[in-house]
Design a protein around this motif. Structure first.
Motif, PDB file in Angstrom:
ATOM      1  N   HIS A  42      16.732   1.786  11.769  1.00 43.59           N
ATOM      2  CA  HIS A  42      15.771   1.040  12.577  1.00 43.59           C
ATOM      3  C   HIS A  42      14.389   0.947  11.927  1.00 43.59           C
ATOM      4  CE1 HIS A  42      14.028  -0.598  16.205  1.00 43.59           C
ATOM      5  NE2 HIS A  42      13.158   0.395  16.291  1.00 43.59           N
ATOM      6  N   PHE A  43      13.989   1.953  11.163  1.00 40.70           N
ATOM      7  CA  PHE A  43      12.618   2.033  10.646  1.00 40.70           C
ATOM      8  C   PHE A  43      12.587   1.642   9.174  1.00 40.70           C
ATOM      9  CE2 PHE A  43      13.089   5.040  14.153  1.00 40.70           C
ATOM     10  CZ  PHE A  43      12.084   4.622  15.012  1.00 40.70           C
ATOM     11  N   ALA A  44      12.918   0.389   8.892  1.00 41.13           N
ATOM     12  CA  ALA A  44      13.116  -0.052   7.511  1.00 41.13           C
ATOM     13  C   ALA A  44      11.871   0.062   6.659  1.00 41.13           C
ATOM     14  CB  ALA A  44      13.629  -1.491   7.507  1.00 41.13           C
ATOM     15  N   ALA A  45      10.690  -0.188   7.221  1.00 40.95           N
ATOM     16  CA  ALA A  45       9.472  -0.141   6.404  1.00 40.95           C
ATOM     17  C   ALA A  45       9.236   1.245   5.838  1.00 40.95           C
ATOM     18  CB  ALA A  45       8.266  -0.590   7.230  1.00 40.95           C
ATOM     19  N   ASP A  46       9.641   2.290   6.576  1.00 35.23           N
ATOM     20  CA  ASP A  46       9.530   3.660   6.091  1.00 35.23           C
ATOM     21  C   ASP A  46      10.729   4.077   5.252  1.00 35.23           C
ATOM     22  OD1 ASP A  46       7.106   4.923   6.791  1.00 35.23           O
ATOM     23  OD2 ASP A  46       7.727   5.161   8.870  1.00 35.23           O
ATOM     24  N   GLN A  47      11.918   3.638   5.615  1.00 36.77           N
ATOM     25  CA  GLN A  47      13.124   4.090   4.930  1.00 36.77           C
ATOM     26  C   GLN A  47      13.354   3.350   3.617  1.00 36.77           C
ATOM     27  OE1 GLN A  47      16.767   3.577   7.144  1.00 36.77           O
ATOM     28  NE2 GLN A  47      18.005   4.686   5.638  1.00 36.77           N
ATOM     29  N   ALA A  48      13.066   2.060   3.590  1.00 39.14           N
ATOM     30  CA  ALA A  48      13.308   1.237   2.396  1.00 39.14           C
ATOM     31  C   ALA A  48      12.054   0.436   2.071  1.00 39.14           C
ATOM     32  CB  ALA A  48      14.499   0.313   2.640  1.00 39.14           C
ATOM     33  N   PRO A  49      10.944   1.116   1.795  1.00 39.79           N
ATOM     34  CA  PRO A  49       9.657   0.411   1.680  1.00 39.79           C
ATOM     35  C   PRO A  49       9.602  -0.602   0.548  1.00 39.79           C
ATOM     36  CG  PRO A  49       9.452   2.703   0.967  1.00 39.79           C
ATOM     37  CD  PRO A  49      10.796   2.578   1.621  1.00 39.79           C
ATOM     38  N   GLU A  50      10.203  -0.288  -0.588  1.00 39.33           N
ATOM     39  CA  GLU A  50      10.134  -1.225  -1.715  1.00 39.33           C
ATOM     40  C   GLU A  50      10.928  -2.492  -1.428  1.00 39.33           C
ATOM     41  OE1 GLU A  50      10.776   2.021  -2.047  1.00 39.33           O
ATOM     42  OE2 GLU A  50       8.907   2.690  -2.991  1.00 39.33           O
ATOM     43  N   GLN A  51      12.098  -2.346  -0.799  1.00 36.46           N
ATOM     44  CA  GLN A  51      12.886  -3.530  -0.446  1.00 36.46           C
ATOM     45  C   GLN A  51      12.132  -4.410   0.532  1.00 36.46           C
ATOM     46  OE1 GLN A  51      16.543  -0.894   0.391  1.00 36.46           O
ATOM     47  NE2 GLN A  51      17.440  -2.908   0.034  1.00 36.46           N
ATOM     48  N   VAL A  52      11.541  -3.804   1.538  1.00 36.34           N
ATOM     49  CA  VAL A  52      10.791  -4.580   2.521  1.00 36.34           C
ATOM     50  C   VAL A  52       9.604  -5.276   1.860  1.00 36.34           C
ATOM     51  CG1 VAL A  52       9.347  -4.410   4.586  1.00 36.34           C
ATOM     52  CG2 VAL A  52      11.539  -3.192   4.489  1.00 36.34           C
ATOM     53  N   SER A  53       8.882  -4.572   0.999  1.00 37.69           N
ATOM     54  CA  SER A  53       7.728  -5.178   0.323  1.00 37.69           C
ATOM     55  C   SER A  53       8.147  -6.371  -0.525  1.00 37.69           C
ATOM     56  CB  SER A  53       7.028  -4.134  -0.543  1.00 37.69           C
ATOM     57  OG  SER A  53       6.462  -3.114   0.242  1.00 37.69           O
ATOM     58  N   GLU A  54       9.237  -6.227  -1.259  1.00 36.18           N
ATOM     59  CA  GLU A  54       9.704  -7.319  -2.114  1.00 36.18           C
ATOM     60  C   GLU A  54      10.061  -8.551  -1.295  1.00 36.18           C
ATOM     61  OE1 GLU A  54      13.208  -8.238  -5.444  1.00 36.18           O
ATOM     62  OE2 GLU A  54      12.978  -6.226  -4.603  1.00 36.18           O
ATOM     63  N   LEU A  55      10.806  -8.360  -0.215  1.00 36.24           N
ATOM     64  CA  LEU A  55      11.187  -9.488   0.633  1.00 36.24           C
ATOM     65  C   LEU A  55       9.968 -10.124   1.276  1.00 36.24           C
ATOM     66  CD1 LEU A  55      14.321  -7.906   2.353  1.00 36.24           C
ATOM     67  CD2 LEU A  55      14.337  -9.824   0.736  1.00 36.24           C
ATOM     68  N   LEU A  56       9.044  -9.309   1.738  1.00 39.25           N
ATOM     69  CA  LEU A  56       7.841  -9.821   2.379  1.00 39.25           C
ATOM     70  C   LEU A  56       7.012 -10.654   1.415  1.00 39.25           C
ATOM     71  CD1 LEU A  56       5.783  -9.934   4.686  1.00 39.25           C
ATOM     72  CD2 LEU A  56       4.978  -7.668   3.980  1.00 39.25           C
ATOM     73  N   LEU A  57       6.796 -10.157   0.213  1.00 34.81           N
ATOM     74  CA  LEU A  57       5.994 -10.886  -0.766  1.00 34.81           C
ATOM     75  C   LEU A  57       6.651 -12.199  -1.151  1.00 34.81           C
ATOM     76  CD1 LEU A  57       4.836  -7.877  -2.949  1.00 34.81           C
ATOM     77  CD2 LEU A  57       3.337  -9.387  -1.621  1.00 34.81           C
ATOM     78  N   GLU A  58       7.970 -12.230  -1.276  1.00 29.47           N
ATOM     79  CA  GLU A  58       8.664 -13.478  -1.566  1.00 29.47           C
ATOM     80  C   GLU A  58       8.459 -14.498  -0.451  1.00 29.47           C
ATOM     81  OE1 GLU A  58      12.744 -12.523  -2.135  1.00 29.47           O
ATOM     82  OE2 GLU A  58      12.448 -11.542  -4.091  1.00 29.47           O
ATOM     83  N   HIS A  59       8.541 -14.028   0.780  1.00 28.76           N
ATOM     84  CA  HIS A  59       8.393 -14.927   1.934  1.00 28.76           C
ATOM     85  C   HIS A  59       6.977 -15.488   1.997  1.00 28.76           C
ATOM     86  CE1 HIS A  59       9.250 -16.596   5.834  1.00 28.76           C
ATOM     87  NE2 HIS A  59       8.390 -15.813   6.460  1.00 28.76           N
ATOM     88  N   LEU A  60       5.979 -14.648   1.797  1.00 32.65           N
ATOM     89  CA  LEU A  60       4.595 -15.114   1.858  1.00 32.65           C
ATOM     90  C   LEU A  60       4.300 -16.109   0.735  1.00 32.65           C
ATOM     91  CD1 LEU A  60       4.403 -12.867   3.951  1.00 32.65           C
ATOM     92  CD2 LEU A  60       2.288 -12.110   2.861  1.00 32.65           C
ATOM     93  N   ALA A  61       4.828 -15.835  -0.449  1.00 33.73           N
ATOM     94  CA  ALA A  61       4.592 -16.762  -1.563  1.00 33.73           C
ATOM     95  C   ALA A  61       5.219 -18.126  -1.297  1.00 33.73           C
ATOM     96  CB  ALA A  61       5.162 -16.157  -2.852  1.00 33.73           C
ATOM     97  N   ALA A  62       6.329 -18.152  -0.580  1.00 33.10           N
ATOM     98  CA  ALA A  62       7.006 -19.421  -0.281  1.00 33.10           C
ATOM     99  C   ALA A  62       6.305 -20.204   0.804  1.00 33.10           C
ATOM    100  CB  ALA A  62       8.459 -19.142   0.134  1.00 33.10           C
ATOM    101  N   HIS A  63       5.442 -19.529   1.584  1.00 34.28           N
ATOM    102  CA  HIS A  63       4.788 -20.183   2.719  1.00 34.28           C
ATOM    103  C   HIS A  63       3.311 -19.791   2.756  1.00 34.28           C
ATOM    104  CE1 HIS A  63       8.769 -21.360   4.106  1.00 34.28           C
ATOM    105  NE2 HIS A  63       9.146 -20.107   3.922  1.00 34.28           N
ATOM    106  N   PRO A  64       2.519 -20.293   1.800  1.00 36.46           N
ATOM    107  CA  PRO A  64       1.120 -19.872   1.704  1.00 36.46           C
ATOM    108  C   PRO A  64       0.297 -20.336   2.899  1.00 36.46           C
ATOM    109  CG  PRO A  64       1.583 -21.654   0.174  1.00 36.46           C
ATOM    110  CD  PRO A  64       2.894 -21.230   0.729  1.00 36.46           C
ATOM    111  N   ALA A  65      -0.736 -19.572   3.205  1.00 35.32           N
ATOM    112  CA  ALA A  65      -1.645 -19.922   4.306  1.00 35.32           C
ATOM    113  C   ALA A  65      -2.524 -21.106   3.917  1.00 35.32           C
ATOM    114  CB  ALA A  65      -2.493 -18.719   4.667  1.00 35.32           C
TER     115      ALA A  65
END
Length: 285
Positions: free
Chosen positions: A262-285
């Motif tokens: 359930h607590f992915a940001a703590d358990q798999a922080p690098e995976q979450v960071s990688e996915l998050l950064l990819e998503h933000l880069a695809a949809h810039p503000a």
């Protein structure tokens, strides 16, 4: 490492935060869930700052000592107030009229879904960890006996003695739940430093008591959405997770993390960071 800061939105509402990055850079606001704190986002906040974003992760209403109205008055903790806090934090951070990226886990995910429904024009992207779209969750609760079993603790949190149960024996229930979901020992201690006292716990549980057992339905989400779900999540089953796609009317990415709880940001922080950064880069503000 993230910097500690405070954000004031009213004289009686001062939020503890962790931040990284340069003010004025594209904003990423990260909302924690129960039973954690702003510290669940430490890895992601650091990664976002390093990649040129302004990352802000608050300990939300009730979790921050300076933003803790009386939890016996449940109206202070209605989800509308929690959403209003978020938009006020964005404004107080210097982004009052700007679009921003929103990330939420668990209860923070519920708030983020609501903001995406109500303020879609303000969001460049939405990232959700664990918490399905409320309509998918409601459907699963009504049709999937497994999901009802997974969510039984929500009703237990409505009981008057819930804080005593969770904090008994040096917060044994909370420690065991976090550890069973792969949260590292040092992260558990950081969360307990915020939440492991009666005042904070009663305020955190007031979120559940203000809402009751029912999640209000939302409309289709019109914001580019990344939904991250660990297939070992003990509170969200596959039916609710996979059903979220039915309620997204925008570009959508569903990522399953094998063996993650359930607590992915703590358990798999690098995976979450990688996915998050990819998503933000695809949809810039």
């Amino acid at each position: 490492m993230p910097a500690s800061d405070k954000i004031t939105i009213a004289p009686h509402l001062v939020f503890d935060t962790i931040t990284a990055g340069t003010p004025g850079a594209p904003l990423v606001l990260l909302l924690h869930g129960f039973a954690e704190s702003m510290h669940c986002w430490r890895t992601q906040v650091t990664a976002l700052g390093d990649m040129g974003y302004r990352a802000v992760a608050p300990s939300q209403r009730g979790y921050s000592p300076g933003a803790r109205p009386d939890p016996r008055e449940f109206s202070h903790y209605l989800i509308d107030r929690l959403m209003d806090d978020v938009m006020a934090i964005v404004a107080a951070s210097g982004y009052g009229g700007a679009r921003f990226h929103l990330v939420g886990h668990d209860w923070g995910g519920s708030i983020a879904w609501g903001i995406a429904d109500r303020h879609h024009e303000r969001l460049a992207s939405l990232t959700i960890l664990s918490r399905p779209h409320p309509n998918a969750f409601n459907r699963a609760l009504a049709t999937d006996g497994e999901q009802a079993q997974r969510s039984r603790h929500h009703r237990a949190f409505l009981e008057p003695d819930a804080a005593d149960v969770v904090l008994a024996n040096d917060a044994r229930w909370l420690r065991e739940r976090l550890a069973a979901n792969g949260v590292p020992a040092d992260a558990i201690e950081r969360h307990l430093a915020v939440l492991g006292n009666r005042s904070a716990m009663e305020a955190a549980l007031a979120w559940y008591r203000a809402r009751g057992a029912i999640r209000g339905p939302l409309g289709p989400i019109r914001v580019p959405t990344l939904y991250i779900w660990g297939d070992a999540d003990d509170t969200v089953g596959r039916a609710a997770a996979e059903g979220t796609v039915d309620f997204i009317a925008a570009p959508y990415r569903f990522e399953v993390l094998p063996g993650v709880g359930h607590f992915a940001a703590d358990q798999a922080p690098e995976q979450v960071s990688e996915l998050l950064l990819e998503h933000l880069a695809a949809h810039p503000a």
